[in-house]
Motif scaffolding. Structure first.
Motif, mmCIF file in Angstrom:
data_model
loop_
_atom_site.group_PDB
_atom_site.id
_atom_site.type_symbol
_atom_site.label_atom_id
_atom_site.label_comp_id
_atom_site.label_asym_id
_atom_site.label_seq_id
_atom_site.Cartn_x
_atom_site.Cartn_y
_atom_site.Cartn_z
ATOM 1 N N ASP A 128 -26.344 26.239 0.792
ATOM 2 C CA ASP A 128 -25.744 27.560 0.619
ATOM 3 C C ASP A 128 -25.488 28.229 1.955
ATOM 4 N N ASN A 129 -24.712 29.313 1.900
ATOM 5 C CA ASN A 129 -24.462 30.174 3.053
ATOM 6 C C ASN A 129 -24.442 31.600 2.531
ATOM 7 N N LEU A 130 -25.190 32.478 3.196
ATOM 8 C CA LEU A 130 -25.330 33.864 2.743
ATOM 9 C C LEU A 130 -25.134 34.811 3.913
ATOM 10 N N MET A 131 -24.534 35.964 3.633
ATOM 11 C CA MET A 131 -24.442 36.989 4.658
ATOM 12 C C MET A 131 -24.535 38.363 4.002
ATOM 13 N N PRO A 132 -25.174 39.325 4.677
ATOM 14 C CA PRO A 132 -25.215 40.694 4.152
ATOM 15 C C PRO A 132 -23.801 41.264 4.063
ATOM 16 N N TYR A 133 -23.591 42.124 3.068
ATOM 17 C CA TYR A 133 -22.291 42.772 2.878
ATOM 18 C C TYR A 133 -22.524 44.241 2.550
ATOM 19 N N ASP A 134 -21.917 45.123 3.346
ATOM 20 C CA ASP A 134 -22.183 46.555 3.189
ATOM 21 C C ASP A 134 -21.325 47.231 2.130
ATOM 22 N N GLY A 135 -20.481 46.473 1.453
ATOM 23 C CA GLY A 135 -19.677 47.036 0.377
ATOM 24 C C GLY A 135 -18.371 47.666 0.813
ATOM 25 N N LYS A 136 -18.137 47.732 2.102
ATOM 26 C CA LYS A 136 -16.914 48.358 2.598
ATOM 27 C C LYS A 136 -15.763 47.348 2.627
ATOM 28 N N PRO A 137 -14.549 47.781 2.259
ATOM 29 C CA PRO A 137 -13.401 46.870 2.328
ATOM 30 C C PRO A 137 -13.004 46.596 3.775
ATOM 31 N N ASN A 138 -12.284 45.497 3.982
ATOM 32 C CA ASN A 138 -11.807 45.192 5.335
ATOM 33 C C ASN A 138 -10.585 46.046 5.672
ATOM 34 N N PRO A 139 -9.997 45.910 6.854
ATOM 35 C CA PRO A 139 -8.876 46.791 7.241
ATOM 36 C C PRO A 139 -7.684 46.763 6.295
ATOM 37 N N SER A 140 -7.566 45.713 5.474
ATOM 38 C CA SER A 140 -6.472 45.649 4.501
ATOM 39 C C SER A 140 -6.924 46.002 3.085
ATOM 40 N N GLY A 141 -8.155 46.473 2.949
ATOM 41 C CA GLY A 141 -8.652 46.922 1.659
ATOM 42 C C GLY A 141 -9.239 45.844 0.776
ATOM 43 N N HIS A 142 -9.469 44.653 1.335
ATOM 44 C CA HIS A 142 -10.013 43.555 0.542
ATOM 45 C C HIS A 142 -11.520 43.432 0.737
ATOM 46 N N THR A 143 -12.163 42.805 -0.250
ATOM 47 C CA THR A 143 -13.589 42.509 -0.178
ATOM 48 C C THR A 143 -13.780 40.999 -0.077
ATOM 49 N N PRO A 144 -15.020 40.532 0.128
ATOM 50 C CA PRO A 144 -15.243 39.083 0.158
ATOM 51 C C PRO A 144 -15.080 38.405 -1.194
ATOM 52 N N PHE A 145 -14.771 39.174 -2.260
ATOM 53 C CA PHE A 145 -14.754 38.610 -3.601
ATOM 54 C C PHE A 145 -13.434 38.769 -4.351
ATOM 55 N N ASP A 146 -12.640 39.777 -4.051
ATOM 56 C CA ASP A 146 -11.435 40.026 -4.838
ATOM 57 C C ASP A 146 -10.363 38.997 -4.498
ATOM 58 N N GLY A 147 -9.229 39.099 -5.184
ATOM 59 C CA GLY A 147 -8.135 38.169 -4.928
ATOM 60 C C GLY A 147 -7.942 37.185 -6.063
ATOM 61 N N ALA A 148 -7.122 36.178 -5.821
ATOM 62 C CA ALA A 148 -6.751 35.200 -6.846
ATOM 63 C C ALA A 148 -7.968 34.421 -7.336
ATOM 64 N N THR A 149 -7.978 34.131 -8.640
ATOM 65 C CA THR A 149 -9.062 33.352 -9.235
ATOM 66 C C THR A 149 -8.552 32.179 -10.071
ATOM 67 N N GLU A 150 -7.256 32.075 -10.262
ATOM 68 C CA GLU A 150 -6.703 31.030 -11.124
ATOM 69 C C GLU A 150 -6.551 29.716 -10.365
ATOM 70 N N PHE A 151 -7.119 28.669 -10.929
ATOM 71 C CA PHE A 151 -7.016 27.337 -10.340
ATOM 72 C C PHE A 151 -5.802 26.626 -10.924
ATOM 73 N N ASN A 152 -4.938 26.132 -10.061
ATOM 74 C CA ASN A 152 -3.780 25.370 -10.506
ATOM 75 C C ASN A 152 -3.476 24.272 -9.495
ATOM 76 N N ASP A 153 -2.344 23.589 -9.647
ATOM 77 C CA ASP A 153 -1.957 22.488 -8.751
ATOM 78 C C ASP A 153 -3.051 21.435 -8.631
ATOM 79 N N LEU A 154 -3.669 21.103 -9.764
ATOM 80 C CA LEU A 154 -4.764 20.134 -9.729
ATOM 81 C C LEU A 154 -4.326 18.786 -9.173
ATOM 82 N N ASP A 155 -3.062 18.443 -9.347
ATOM 83 C CA ASP A 155 -2.552 17.176 -8.826
ATOM 84 C C ASP A 155 -2.402 17.186 -7.307
ATOM 85 N N LYS A 156 -2.548 18.350 -6.699
ATOM 86 C CA LYS A 156 -2.397 18.469 -5.245
ATOM 87 C C LYS A 156 -3.736 18.629 -4.527
ATOM 88 N N THR A 157 -4.833 18.392 -5.252
ATOM 89 C CA THR A 157 -6.153 18.613 -4.667
ATOM 90 C C THR A 157 -6.337 17.869 -3.351
#
Length: 283
Positions: A128-157
């Motif tokens: 595993d790898n762990l790091m503290p996170y203060d809950g603040k978004p980055n300069p573009s408003g993103h967090t370490p968790f948001d964003g795309a979650t759909e897996f596709n292009d399985l043939d291109k793995t």
């Protein structure tokens, strides 16, 4: 969670019955890994049975080896006044391995990646790898968790895994930095690093700021590349600001270009503090 700790502590961890074995065989390794992590929050004793009690190797340097070590770690969490929270936001399988990206809260909020290796339907190894996170978004408003979650292009793995491996070698390891722009669709690049803004412009600004402060981000070795379709995780070893560092970088690939990036950096503890000699990597 106390129930799970009690099972590990009383030697009942090896017990199973036909009903439990049947249930275990009916779910995927990915589901087992996610359930085991959730057990940190819920105390689900069934999920503990997904671990091979006689053969479980631990690579978290702060946790003792074996299932007993995992049990002692759970007991430590149980003594903390705030109940732990675990929310796995992405998970995928690659052969015998399962990768989980998780929003944790124990001893404070954390971003984490976990990798499990399975044999015969049971977990036999964990990194595993762990790091503290203060809950603040980055300069573009993103967090370490948001964003795309759909897996596709399985043939291109495999093609996407090769692309990411080449990117880490060429750009992050500095073998061919002039190839940087080849890996991106212009400036279209979503960044989830807690300190860096979107796009190659954001990356360039952040690297320049670190250079001004005399901070180097160095990648020395790729230890593992795991992927499923459009998502690829690179596990690397290097240094940040002169400190030995483990890098877990998750990339989303779209049309042969890197489109999105999440990461967790962890300083590698000195060997004198390790709870075992399995190493941080050793895949």
């Amino acid at each position: 969670m106390m129930a799970a700790v009690a099972i590990l502590a009383t030697g009942c961890k090896n017990n199973s019955n036909n009903q439990n074995d049947t249930a275990m065989n009916n779910i995927s390794n990915k589901e087992k890994a996610v359930a085991l992590l959730k057990a940190i929050e819920t105390g689900d004793t069934v999920a503990i049975g997904y671990v091979n009690a006689q053969n479980y190797k631990q690579h978290n340097l702060g946790v003792e080896d074996g299932l007993d070590g995992f049990g002692r770690a759970l007991a430590g969490l149980a003594s903390y006044p705030d109940a732990p929270k675990v929310n796995t936001v992405r998970a995928f399988e690659d052969g015998a391995f399962v990768v989980c990206q998780t929003d944790y809260n124990f001893f404070g909020p954390k971003a984490g990646f976990d990798i499990f290796r399975f044999e015969d339907g049971k977990i036999v190894e964990h990194w595993d790898n762990l790091m503290p996170y203060d809950g603040k978004p980055n300069p573009s408003g993103h967090t370490p968790f948001d964003g795309a979650t759909e897996f596709n292009d399985l043939d291109k793995t495999e093609a996407n895994k090769t692309l990411v491996c080449n990117f880490v070698q060429d750009v992050l390891m500095g073998q061919h930095p002039e190839k940087l722009t080849n890996y991106f669709d212009g400036n279209n690049y979503i960044q989830h690093n807690v300190s860096i803004a979107d796009g190659l412009d954001g990356l360039g600004t952040a690297l320049a700021a670190m250079a001004e402060q005399g901070i180097k981000m160095e990648y020395f070795t790729i230890h593992k590349i795991l992927g499923c379709g459009n998502f690829v995780l690179a596990v690397s070893e290097g240094a940040f600001a002169g400190q030995p560092t483990s890098y877990y970088d998750l990339f989303r690939v779209e049309n042969g270009k890197i489109a999105e990036h999440w990461d967790v950096m962890e300083t590698i503890a000195p060997e004198s503090e390790w709870k075992h000699q399995n190493g941080k990597f050793n895949f």
